[in-house]
Design a protein around this motif. Sequence first.
Motif, PDB file in Angstrom:
ATOM      1  N   UNK A   1     -11.479 -36.869  12.434  1.00  0.00           N
ATOM      2  CA  UNK A   1     -11.655 -35.632  13.177  1.00  0.00           C
ATOM      3  C   UNK A   1     -12.570 -34.680  12.403  1.00  0.00           C
ATOM      4  N   UNK A   2     -13.213 -33.780  13.146  1.00  0.00           N
ATOM      5  CA  UNK A   2     -14.194 -32.884  12.542  1.00  0.00           C
ATOM      6  C   UNK A   2     -13.999 -31.463  13.064  1.00  0.00           C
ATOM      7  N   UNK A   3     -13.947 -30.515  12.145  1.00  0.00           N
ATOM      8  CA  UNK A   3     -13.801 -29.095  12.453  1.00  0.00           C
ATOM      9  C   UNK A   3     -15.009 -28.354  11.907  1.00  0.00           C
ATOM     10  N   UNK A   4     -15.694 -27.567  12.741  1.00  0.00           N
ATOM     11  CA  UNK A   4     -16.992 -27.010  12.352  1.00  0.00           C
ATOM     12  C   UNK A   4     -17.063 -25.518  12.675  1.00  0.00           C
ATOM     13  N   UNK A   5     -17.593 -24.744  11.738  1.00  0.00           N
ATOM     14  CA  UNK A   5     -18.040 -23.376  11.991  1.00  0.00           C
ATOM     15  C   UNK A   5     -19.550 -23.345  11.823  1.00  0.00           C
ATOM     16  N   UNK A   6     -20.249 -22.746  12.773  1.00  0.00           N
ATOM     17  CA  UNK A   6     -21.710 -22.654  12.735  1.00  0.00           C
ATOM     18  C   UNK A   6     -22.123 -21.206  12.966  1.00  0.00           C
TER      19      UNK A   6
ATOM     20  N   UNK B   1     -33.034 -28.953  10.307  1.00  0.00           N
ATOM     21  CA  UNK B   1     -32.359 -27.701   9.978  1.00  0.00           C
ATOM     22  C   UNK B   1     -30.981 -27.991   9.385  1.00  0.00           C
ATOM     23  N   UNK B   2     -30.201 -26.931   9.140  1.00  0.00           N
ATOM     24  CA  UNK B   2     -28.918 -27.110   8.467  1.00  0.00           C
ATOM     25  C   UNK B   2     -27.942 -27.926   9.304  1.00  0.00           C
ATOM     26  N   UNK B   3     -28.031 -27.844  10.625  1.00  0.00           N
ATOM     27  CA  UNK B   3     -27.151 -28.638  11.480  1.00  0.00           C
ATOM     28  C   UNK B   3     -27.514 -30.114  11.383  1.00  0.00           C
ATOM     29  N   UNK B   4     -28.800 -30.421  11.412  1.00  0.00           N
ATOM     30  CA  UNK B   4     -29.243 -31.814  11.232  1.00  0.00           C
ATOM     31  C   UNK B   4     -28.738 -32.373   9.904  1.00  0.00           C
ATOM     32  N   UNK B   5     -28.921 -31.595   8.835  1.00  0.00           N
ATOM     33  CA  UNK B   5     -28.509 -32.041   7.500  1.00  0.00           C
ATOM     34  C   UNK B   5     -27.002 -32.220   7.424  1.00  0.00           C
TER      35      UNK B   5
ATOM     36  N   UNK C   1     -17.979 -37.804  18.484  1.00  0.00           N
ATOM     37  CA  UNK C   1     -18.282 -36.853  19.542  1.00  0.00           C
ATOM     38  C   UNK C   1     -18.649 -35.488  19.016  1.00  0.00           C
ATOM     39  N   UNK C   2     -17.948 -35.041  17.963  1.00  0.00           N
ATOM     40  CA  UNK C   2     -18.271 -33.752  17.376  1.00  0.00           C
ATOM     41  C   UNK C   2     -19.643 -33.724  16.750  1.00  0.00           C
ATOM     42  N   UNK C   3     -19.997 -34.805  16.052  1.00  0.00           N
ATOM     43  CA  UNK C   3     -21.315 -34.902  15.432  1.00  0.00           C
ATOM     44  C   UNK C   3     -22.415 -34.862  16.495  1.00  0.00           C
ATOM     45  N   UNK C   4     -22.255 -35.663  17.533  1.00  0.00           N
ATOM     46  CA  UNK C   4     -23.280 -35.721  18.574  1.00  0.00           C
ATOM     47  C   UNK C   4     -23.391 -34.387  19.298  1.00  0.00           C
ATOM     48  N   UNK C   5     -22.260 -33.755  19.550  1.00  0.00           N
ATOM     49  CA  UNK C   5     -22.292 -32.486  20.274  1.00  0.00           C
ATOM     50  C   UNK C   5     -23.036 -31.407  19.486  1.00  0.00           C
ATOM     51  N   UNK C   6     -22.713 -31.261  18.197  1.00  0.00           N
ATOM     52  CA  UNK C   6     -23.385 -30.179  17.445  1.00  0.00           C
ATOM     53  C   UNK C   6     -24.849 -30.514  17.202  1.00  0.00           C
ATOM     54  N   UNK C   7     -25.170 -31.800  17.076  1.00  0.00           N
ATOM     55  CA  UNK C   7     -26.574 -32.191  16.926  1.00  0.00           C
ATOM     56  C   UNK C   7     -27.347 -31.884  18.206  1.00  0.00           C
TER      57      UNK C   7
ATOM     58  N   UNK D   1     -16.161 -26.121  22.398  1.00  0.00           N
ATOM     59  CA  UNK D   1     -16.733 -24.971  21.715  1.00  0.00           C
ATOM     60  C   UNK D   1     -15.764 -23.809  21.856  1.00  0.00           C
ATOM     61  N   UNK D   2     -15.435 -23.179  20.741  1.00  0.00           N
ATOM     62  CA  UNK D   2     -14.425 -22.130  20.739  1.00  0.00           C
ATOM     63  C   UNK D   2     -14.932 -20.856  20.070  1.00  0.00           C
TER      64      UNK D   2
END
Length: 625
Positions: free
Chosen positions: A77-82, A53-57, A131-137, A272-273
């Motif tokens: 560092x990584x900042x993400x909106x999902x 899915x889009x998160x995997x990609x 850590x951010x990559x692993x968490x969202x995956x 997660x915020x």
Amino acid sequence: MKYPLLLLFASCYISLSAQQTQKPVLHGRNWMAITGKPLAATAGAMIFQKGGNAVDAACAMLAATCTMWDTLSWGGETQVLIYNPHTKKVIAINAMGFAPTGATVEFFKSKGYNFPPEYGPLAATTPGTPGGLIYMLANYGTMTLEQVLVPAIQMAAGYPIEAQAANYIERQKSLIKQWPYSKKVFLTHSDEQREAPEAGEIFVQKDLLLTLNKMVAAEKAARKKGKGRKAALMAAYDRFYKGDIAREFVRGCQEQGGLITMKDLAKWKPLVEQPLMVNYKGIDVYKMQQWTQGPVMLQALNILENFDLKGMGYNSTKYIHTVYQAMNLAFADRDFYYGDPYFKPVEPIKGLLSKEYAKQRATLIQYVKNDAGIGPGDPYPFEGLSNPYRNLLNKRGFELDTSKRNFAPKHDMGNYSPKEIYEDRLWRGTTSVEAADKEGWVVSITPSGGWLPACIAGNTGIGMSQRMQSFVLDSTLNPFNVVAPGKRPRVTLSPAMALKDGKPFMTSAVQGGDTQDQNLLQFFLNVAEFGMNVQQAAEAANFNSNQLWLSLGGTKTSDREPKPGQILLNSNTTEAVRNELKKMGYSLSFGDRTSGPINAIYFDWKHGSLWGGSSNHGEDYGIGW
């Protein structure tokens, strides 16, 4: 609001619906993958083709860009909106590292700094991207770490390095030679005339390859023990932050003079915020919280909602002046009031995003000239509170009484660094990752940190972050962003997402330091006000203000100070507009491409398709299907 009739504004209005672009709109029905590097976009496409899915990609694209170095690396560092189509909510992932043990005001001042350093081990926060990559995956993806890291692992084993990164390594080799592990990785032709790799050379990163394989091995070992997908992913996480990878990272960091400890790595975690949001004319616009500069765009939109922007005409003098002033008002608040919400004092974000506060700020715009005296406002009354920092504002040279604003504030005085150094700091680092799929998952990421010339931590192959430099050491500059162990700096990194009628409308992100929310604001207005399609909006001529405190670069206050009235315009700006802006007190500079570079996805609900926009600014690239 009325403008004086005697002030004539020339318009560079064009037929926007017929605007030609250098790159075509990307169209897709099933998925869209866009990022700052062609190889990384291909990595995203590979994952989509395998059923991700889009998160995997997005995770695969993030990993690939980190492996390519010039704008970021794995230690950043990584900042993400999902957007989650099942909950129909936007969530934010805060994967910003924090200041390590010993990172105090007294420590940095003892070394003669006015800000933490730009480069080297003392510039490093704890790594956040792994850590951010692993968490969202783990929480929003479907694949294993092994699956999404396949492209990055193949690249670490050797990929043809692009000219931009290779040539930058060569230009920065004297700095790279200060750090033994960086020298080993980057200067592949040591002691030759050209010590950096050549463009197209197969660039091999043995240490990084070993680190990535260790993380995958931890995941596979957990799966063999009967652990589920999430638990196995966390085994990889633990090996990076608590195991042998962490020990080597800390050893290599401290050997070179850094502060990061094993306790720091073990204590850090992604968060997660709830993102911040304002509604602009029926469109809900989401940004990260105030530890980023994201609320700047929201504040500016609130201010600009009080004006007829479309009636002014795209990039007319009136439009440029009004948006420039609105951005300056928002940035003045950013520079004083934004910081880590998990540390006291608590930022007045409710007041800052109040529509009534925005109306008050809008009344400060002077319509005949640039206001060099714009300073922070007072959002506290809009929260029912009194401002506890009036004395600090007065020390900066600002009065909260708006009748006393007819002067240049103290921090606008002094000698500035050369133009080319200033603009490099204004635009520094970062890339963007945008992904969407037919199920409805949408991801917007602005990862950064560990860019060239990076200091690599021991034999991990991991370049350390340089984000400590975004802290301040003087509470007069910003009482909310003073460095302290465990605290996250207020960063420039700022993805954006918008919903309309409860459904995804558009997602976007851009590289470029302090220019990010300037360009994203104008990109959004290009679509929402002027009806541009997503590619037209990505390429359209923007302008940038230098009337703000720089978040990156320089260890002296004079390196960071605002430059009132300085504006970067597109080279195609008409003579009439140029002349009018000069009369209004602006100092003009020009660039051939002033659009970002912006990457974005628009959601066409009428036809059930995705429209991708990939900037023509640099190496940005997208693939859709």
